[in-house]
Design an enzyme around this catalytic site. Structure first.
Site, mmCIF file in Angstrom:
data_model
loop_
_atom_site.group_PDB
_atom_site.id
_atom_site.type_symbol
_atom_site.label_atom_id
_atom_site.label_comp_id
_atom_site.label_asym_id
_atom_site.label_seq_id
_atom_site.Cartn_x
_atom_site.Cartn_y
_atom_site.Cartn_z
ATOM 1 N N ASP A 18 0.850 -1.192 0.000
ATOM 2 C CA ASP A 18 0.000 0.000 0.000
ATOM 3 C C ASP A 18 0.885 1.241 0.000
ATOM 4 O OD1 ASP A 18 -2.138 1.706 0.169
ATOM 5 O OD2 ASP A 18 -2.932 0.897 2.042
ATOM 6 N N ASP A 112 -3.186 2.599 -5.810
ATOM 7 C CA ASP A 112 -2.095 2.648 -4.838
ATOM 8 C C ASP A 112 -1.967 1.411 -3.950
ATOM 9 O OD1 ASP A 112 -4.448 3.113 -3.479
ATOM 10 O OD2 ASP A 112 -3.673 4.739 -2.250
ATOM 11 N N GLU A 113 -2.622 0.310 -4.281
ATOM 12 C CA GLU A 113 -2.457 -0.886 -3.457
ATOM 13 C C GLU A 113 -2.722 -2.144 -4.278
ATOM 14 O OE1 GLU A 113 -5.340 -1.679 -0.346
ATOM 15 O OE2 GLU A 113 -6.730 -0.216 -1.228
#
Length: 402
Positions: A18, A112-113
């Site tokens: 993350d 983003d993860e």
């Protein structure tokens, strides 16, 4: 939770990676003079909304979806930047390409993860913890931003571990350590526990995951429903059979609505989410699909846009289930009367209804709801769209809906 030896990740093959304060971190990379200072990404002015904030700003209570005006009252020294989605998407593509250079088993959850299954990369790069540290170093060297990594034997525990490792850390939770890690956490940490479910559990005196784990599963099922009760019981003991699913074919359907004037009344938003969920479910049933993931989209008056997603325990084509999930996602934003321009509901990661044993999973209430919606489908085919609808949708903003 363990450290030092090459076996510290024994039994662990799943990473959850993350990016830390992703949008804001990319902006600080572009403006290095802002490093170590509070930075807010979002719209400026009285109607702006925060989309991301550095940890220096978060220490003042700033968070995503908060009106920028309130954020600046909490943190007057923050620098507010408008954001650049094209740049964030470019950085995300580079990071995901790095992940896929390590393993083909990469399941992105957002820009983003992502989850990674690194079971096949060990002989080349070491155990899962070493791979996690390698990825953290590569992301920082190549992109100038930090990420946090959770390492575990299951997706659920890996995701919780990455949250506990933030910011800029790595946490390993080996199978023997899961109960010690998991049971002290609040019940709200469990996937599937939204605000309403958490309220029910707290009324029962269940404050931690450990409290919940030691309640008979039938008691949980009576409190929150058969499927949810069984799901929460399994998670409370660290059991999560889901595998990392790489690059599934992009199948999704949904609807969104732009309001004639900006809306800040949660009741109006809830009615619109219900209408959109009902329409989306009808499209699923007509096409023979079930949804594994529900996404809610919110666009604010300043055109800043955020999305939130949740993967369901059991795939569904029931409008009420889509709505319950979408509403929980929206309510969790805590928008505090932010003015909203658009909302949307999307059903994603679709699977064929005929190949999924959906009916066996339905409790009596859910089954009855699905039968009612199927009857509404038949009425719509005979009498036209909107012939049957939930009573809540008979009026919207004082007017009968079209």
């Amino acid at each position: 939770m363990s450290s030092g030896s090459s076996s510290r990740a024994a039994g662990c093959t799943v990473l959850h990676v993350d990016m830390d304060a992703f949008f804001a971190s990319v902006e600080v990379r572009r403006r290095p003079e802002l490093a170590g200072t509070p930075v807010i990404v979002g719209g400026a002015g009285n109607r702006g909304v925060v989309t991301s904030a550095t940890y220096e700003a978060r220490r003042y209570g700033v968070h995503a979806a908060m009106p920028t005006s309130r954020a600046l009252r909490l943190c007057p020294t923050a620098t507010v930047l408008p954001g650049d989605m094209a740049l964030y998407a470019e950085v995300s593509r580079s990071v995901m390409a790095l992940f896929r250079s390590i393993t083909p088993l990469v399941e992105p959850l957002s820009l983003d993860e992502a989850f990674l299954d690194v079971s096949g990369a060990g002989r080349r790069l070491g155990d899962a913890a070493e791979i996690g540290e390698y990825l953290r170093a590569r992301v920082f060297d190549e992109q100038g931003i930090t990420c946090s990594v959770g390492v575990a034997g299951t997706k659920f525990v890996a995701k919780l571990a990455s949250t506990a490792a933030k910011p800029d850390g790595l946490l390993v939770v080996r199978p023997a350590e899961v109960m010690g890690f998991l049971h002290p956490l609040p019940v709200g940490a469990l996937w599937g526990v939204g605000a309403r479910t958490e309220e029910v559990l707290l009324r029962l005196g269940l404050r931690t995951v450990g409290d919940l784990a030691h309640v008979p599963v039938r008691t949980l099922q009576r409190a929150v429903g058969p499927a949810a009760g069984a799901h929460l019981h399994e998670l409370s003991w660290g059991r999560d059979p889901r595998r990392v699913v790489p690059d599934e074919p992009e199948r999704s359907t949904g609807h969104e609505e732009t309001f004639g004037t900006d809306v800040d009344d949660p009741a109006v938003i809830h009615r619109e989410l219900l209408r959109l969920a009902e329409r989306t479910a009808g499209r699923l049933r007509s096409a023979g699909w079930l949804a594994r993931t529900v996404t809610v989209k919110v666009r604010f008056a300043d055109f800043a846009t955020i999305t939130r997603s949740r993967t369901l325990d059991v795939p569904t084509d029931v409008g009420q289930e889509l709505y319950d999930t979408a509403r929980a996602l929206f309510d969790a934003l805590g928008l505090d009367r932010a003015r909203i321009r658009l909302v949307g509901v999307r059903a994603e990661r679709l699977v064929p209804a005929g190949e999924t044993p959906r009916q066996l999973e339905l409790g009596a209430r859910e089954h009855g709801r699905r039968e009612a919606e199927l009857a509404a489908d038949r009425a719509a085919r005979r009498f036209g769209a909107g012939a049957v609808r939930p009573a809540t949708l008979l009026h919207r903003d004082g007017q009968r809906t079209r």
